[in-house]
Write a protein that holds these residues in place. Structure first.
Motif, PDB file in Angstrom:
ATOM      1  N   SER A  85      27.500  83.752  43.117  1.00 37.88           N
ATOM      2  CA  SER A  85      26.259  83.795  42.338  1.00 37.88           C
ATOM      3  C   SER A  85      26.133  85.144  41.639  1.00 37.88           C
ATOM      4  O   SER A  85      26.920  86.071  41.866  1.00 37.88           O
ATOM      5  CB  SER A  85      25.046  83.552  43.223  1.00 37.88           C
ATOM      6  OG  SER A  85      24.737  84.697  43.996  1.00 37.88           O
ATOM      7  N   ARG A  86      25.117  85.273  40.801  1.00 34.75           N
ATOM      8  CA  ARG A  86      24.953  86.461  39.973  1.00 34.75           C
ATOM      9  C   ARG A  86      24.849  87.745  40.795  1.00 34.75           C
ATOM     10  O   ARG A  86      25.258  88.820  40.353  1.00 34.75           O
ATOM     11  CB  ARG A  86      23.709  86.300  39.098  1.00 34.75           C
ATOM     12  CG  ARG A  86      23.532  87.399  38.061  1.00 34.75           C
ATOM     13  CD  ARG A  86      22.359  87.090  37.159  1.00 34.75           C
ATOM     14  NE  ARG A  86      22.554  85.836  36.446  1.00 34.75           N
ATOM     15  CZ  ARG A  86      21.651  85.304  35.643  1.00 34.75           C
ATOM     16  NH1 ARG A  86      20.483  85.897  35.462  1.00 34.75           N
ATOM     17  NH2 ARG A  86      21.907  84.157  35.022  1.00 34.75           N
ATOM     18  N   PRO A 112      30.579  92.682  41.070  1.00 36.06           N
ATOM     19  CA  PRO A 112      30.214  91.419  40.411  1.00 36.06           C
ATOM     20  C   PRO A 112      30.557  90.227  41.294  1.00 36.06           C
ATOM     21  O   PRO A 112      31.045  90.387  42.433  1.00 36.06           O
ATOM     22  CB  PRO A 112      31.061  91.446  39.138  1.00 36.06           C
ATOM     23  CG  PRO A 112      32.230  92.293  39.481  1.00 36.06           C
ATOM     24  CD  PRO A 112      31.715  93.345  40.425  1.00 36.06           C
ATOM     25  N   PRO A 113      30.315  89.000  40.817  1.00 38.35           N
ATOM     26  CA  PRO A 113      30.691  87.811  41.597  1.00 38.35           C
ATOM     27  C   PRO A 113      32.138  87.877  42.073  1.00 38.35           C
ATOM     28  O   PRO A 113      33.034  88.266  41.319  1.00 38.35           O
ATOM     29  CB  PRO A 113      30.472  86.677  40.604  1.00 38.35           C
ATOM     30  CG  PRO A 113      29.361  87.175  39.729  1.00 38.35           C
ATOM     31  CD  PRO A 113      29.627  88.640  39.577  1.00 38.35           C
ATOM     32  N   ASN A 134      31.482  84.818  32.078  1.00 35.81           N
ATOM     33  CA  ASN A 134      30.691  84.005  31.151  1.00 35.81           C
ATOM     34  C   ASN A 134      31.495  83.547  29.937  1.00 35.81           C
ATOM     35  O   ASN A 134      30.940  83.086  28.957  1.00 35.81           O
ATOM     36  CB  ASN A 134      29.466  84.784  30.669  1.00 35.81           C
ATOM     37  CG  ASN A 134      29.842  86.080  29.964  1.00 35.81           C
ATOM     38  OD1 ASN A 134      30.990  86.514  30.054  1.00 35.81           O
ATOM     39  ND2 ASN A 134      28.890  86.703  29.293  1.00 35.81           N
TER      40      ASN A 134
END
Length: 321
Positions: A85-86, A112-113, A134
């Motif tokens: 998750s974020r 980060p993830p 992303n």
């Protein structure tokens, strides 16, 4: 000692255990016969030897916004999970009690993830698939994957510039670290030097329809790799030669996916729709059972853990010891 010649497995050889799983991407086999997997309903799921499936922890991992991917077990029976998750990072949770940070910052910056975490004695290895998750397409050019090392309370960068860094393993003799770079269709082997420094990388390149994900060693030094999309199981021998031992893919669909990948336009929607006749997006492999000859396979698109019987035993994971 010569390696055992393993005949390819057939679809008829597949059995399964557990039910109602949600994206059992990473599978762990325990010495007591239980199977654990990251699960986006239970957080971490436990499959009892009789197939009964339920949550392994009391904490509401999913309700708190976590998305466990790779999981590992500590020496005292807690779980570490790579969080997709974020919020990112790697977190720790016991059978009872709350979720706590394990590795969430490096150099005062949030991690980060993450994709995977491996317990290796008194240290742990973490993979970050991509720092640009992303993106719209999966290509061999997205080289922002990393390997982190957690040791003596410090988190350091062990390797950088990797492509969709996935599962990793330390060879049974401790000399090498193997890591799968899924969307570069390769496995990279590093030598592990003093202090956990990774040196002298060697790349094992596969065809463009082979996307390596999970991995596990057998007692002969063979490295078994589960491949997403193609639902392929391969065995890499110590000399880095390899053979396909199992595959369950729609050939037309696989060729279409490989073509999209080669043109740089492969999307998650295409990947998630990949289906074989019995399995979908195999992503993890673990050896278990009393003799360590049962192969357990997890996957992104299946609701149970698949099983095969191996003529060669696996190497027990750190939590067995």
């Amino acid at each position: 000692m010569p390696l055992t010649r393993i005949e390819p497995f057939l679809l008829a050889n597949l059995a399964q255990i557990g039910s109602g799983l949600n994206r059992p991407e990473c599978v762990l086999a325990a010495q007591d016969g239980a199977i654990y997997t990251g699960d986006w309903t239970h957080g971490i799921a436990r499959i009892a030897p009789d197939g009964t499936t339920g949550p392994a922890v009391e904490a509401d991992v999913i309700g708190q916004g976590f998305r466990p991917n790779g999981i590992a077990m500590t020496a005292d029976g807690d779980f570490l999970f790579a969080n997709m998750s974020r919020v990112g990072g790697v977190w720790r949770v016991g059978r009872q009690g709350e979720v706590k940070p394990f590795a969430t910052e490096m150099d005062s910056q949030p991690i980060p993830p993450t994709n995977f975490v491996l317990v290796d004695g008194d240290r742990a290895w973490i993979t970050i698939s991509s720092t640009t998750r992303n993106h719209d397409h999966f290509t061999a050019e997205a080289n922002t994957g990393k390997i982190l090392l957690v040791q003596d309370g410090n988190i350091t960068l062990a390797a950088d510039g990797l492509n969709w860094t996935n599962e990793l393993r330390i060879s049974p003799d401790g000399r090498y670290l193997f890591v799968n770079e899924t969307f570069a269709c390769r496995t990279t082997r590093y030598e592990v030097a003093a202090g956990g420094k990774l040196t002298n990388p060697i790349q094992l390149i596969y065809p463009e329809d082979t996307y390596p994900d999970g991995m596990a060693f057998d007692v002969e030094g063979g490295l078994w790799i589960a491949c997403v999309i193609s639902n392929r199981l391969i065995r890499v021998e110590p000399d880095l030669s390899w053979r396909v031992l199992f595959e369950d893919a729609d050939r037309t669909e696989l060729e279409t996916t490989a073509s999209a990948y080669s043109r740089g336009c492969l999307t998650w929607d295409q990947i998630s729709q990949s289906r074989g006749s019995r399995v979908s997006n195999l992503s993890s492999i673990a050896f278990g059972g009393a003799d360590l000859k049962t192969i357990y396979l997890g996957g992104l698109g299946i609701g149970a853990v698949q099983m095969l019987q191996s003529p060669v035993a696996g190497v027990p994971m750190a939590h067995w010891r």
